[in-house]
Design an enzyme around this catalytic site. Structure first.
Site: not given
Ligand code: LLP
Length: 432
Positions: A290, A293, A330, A361, A391
């Protein structure tokens, strides 16, 4: 530069996916998110091709759409043959409105409401990734009510510390997500799922964390998950059809971040999984991953216009831009690093140390501290923050009643609006 879709024109303008960033601001206004469709498709293909090549034809990458969710992105990832993971009815609604094939959609979250479950079943969601016993029972309840058999995976916590930020570490035993293997909870909920007539348990899911560069984390998680799979076969004769290894591969925000070869990593994980399956005498389940990013982050950047430049001699310099924490929270949330460039003065030396701050602000409204920009930086210059495709838009707010930015897609010589700029009417739409 940190990503190969970035270059500089002879007159010192930053080009992104070949598009002239200054022209984009002139054409679409400031600030804006720019997305490079070719890069996005390239990132999808890396996963689709290498997963099929190394795991087999039944493998499928799912785009984790929490990273960036809007209709066109679902159309693009669907056309590249990916599935998707959604975590709310809002994401599901967006995917559905874009015509996404929902049999390839997986509904996540640690707390799906009854309304979520019913809506997703009515939409024909392919799979739920059930977090715990309560959810399995709730899904079963609605499956019985609708007279269907609902496919699910169960989310497990393999207990891995991904050596990443605590705030995004979700695979540990004490996590709010999933059922832990080590405590026996995972086996208990598996038994419950197997006892439900209107539930078809297809397999298991885990997610070790985000912005992970180290393959060891995935290998360790895969080993724990596969021995659980083997135990479930031994104890209950249960054949796991699908194993979902989650997301999490890292991206380069700055030159300091390592370059990661995702195809090579997938190859390594596949080789290890196959060996483990042989050792454990089980069939290799159909693999799901999955990525969020690593699909969208470097396919996006944000362009702003500089406003006031404040020099406080012997203390600090500030460059303020016409966006900030509402479009990119972020740094405020995680002190995330970003590469910041002066897009219209790429040929000038960057020797002016400053903080690039937003227009809200709030003194925490910072995009990045300790940035070097050309010392001629002044009102009207174009500031680019790189690698913002993940994100940012999906975490954007209307703080200070600032309208959300548009997303402009560039695709070779073409550019088009994928998400239009919010208007003041949009912001006040729900006010009575
Ligand atoms: N699958 C599940 C169950 C997840 O919880 C996440 C991310 C992903 C896949 C995707 O992960 P990625 O490949 O995007 O790393 N808001 C935070 C990131 C939170 C990620 C949460 N889960 C940030 O801005 O870094």
């Amino acid at each position: 530069m940190i990503c190969e879709n970035l270059s500089v024109s002879s007159d010192g303008i930053l080009l992104f996916g070949g598009a002239n960033t200054v022209d984009m601001i002139k054409k679409y206004g400031s600030p804006l998110y720019l997305m490079d469709e070719r890069r996005l498709r390239h990132n999808c293909r890396v996963y689709v091709d290498s997963m099929k090549k190394y795991f087999g034809d039944d493998a499928l990458p799912l785009y984790a759409s929490k990273a960036n969710s809007f209709k066109q992105i679902y159309r693009i990832v669907a056309s590249e043959g990916m599935g998707t993971d959604v975590v709310s009815s809002g994401e599901l609604y967006t995917a559905k409105s874009a015509g996404f094939p929902l049999e390839k959609a997986y509904f996540h979250s640690n707390n799906k409401t009854d309304a979520d479950i019913e809506y997703a079943i009515d939409c024909g969601i392919g799979y739920f990734v059930a977090d715990n016993e309560e959810e399995i029972c709730a899904i079963d309840h609605f499956a019985v009510k609708k007279g269907i058999t609902q496919k699910i995976l169960i989310r497990l916590t393999p207990g891995i510390d991904p050596h990443t930020y605590e705030a995004v570490a979700t695979g540990k035993v004490d996590s709010k997500f999933g059922s832990a293997i080590v405590t026996g909870e995972a086996e208990r909920v598996t038994k419950i799922a197997l006892s439900k007539k209107n539930i078809e348990l297809c397999g298991f899911h885990c997610h070790v964390g985000s912005q992970v560069f180290d393959s060891d984390v995935y290998l360790a998680a895969a080993e724990i998950m596969l021995s659980f799979v083997a135990d479930m076969k031994k104890n209950y004769g249960f054949e796991t059809k699908q194993l979902n290894l989650g997301g999490g591969y890292g991206v380069r925000y700055t030159e300091k971040d390592p370059v990661i070869d995702i195809a090579e990593n997938i190859k390594l994980v596949a080789e290890t999984l196959k060996k483990l399956c042989e050792k454990l005498d089980i069939d290799l389940p159909a693999i799901r991953m999955e990525p969020g990013r690593s699909i969208v982050a470097d396919a996006g950047l944000t362009l702003y216009t500089a406003g006031s430049v404040k020099r406080i001699p012997e203390y600090k310099n500030y460059v303020s831009v016409d966006g900030g924490m509402p479009d990119n929270p972020r740094y405020a949330l995680y002190q995330s690093s970003y590469t910041v460039l002066l897009a219209n003065k790429m040929n000038e030396k960057s020797d002016f140390l400053c903080s690039v701050v937003g227009r809200c602000c709030e003194s925490g409204d910072i995009l990045q501290e300790n940035v070097y920009l050309p010392s001629s930086v002044t009102r009207g210059d174009i500031v680019a923050v790189l690698t913002t495709g993940a994100y940012n838009y999906s975490m954007a707010s209307n703080y200070n009643r600032i309208p959300r930015l548009p997303t402009i897609m560039v695709n070779g010589n073409e550019d088009y609006v994928a998400v239009r700029r919010e208007s003041f009417e949009d912001i006040t739409r729900n006010d009575m």
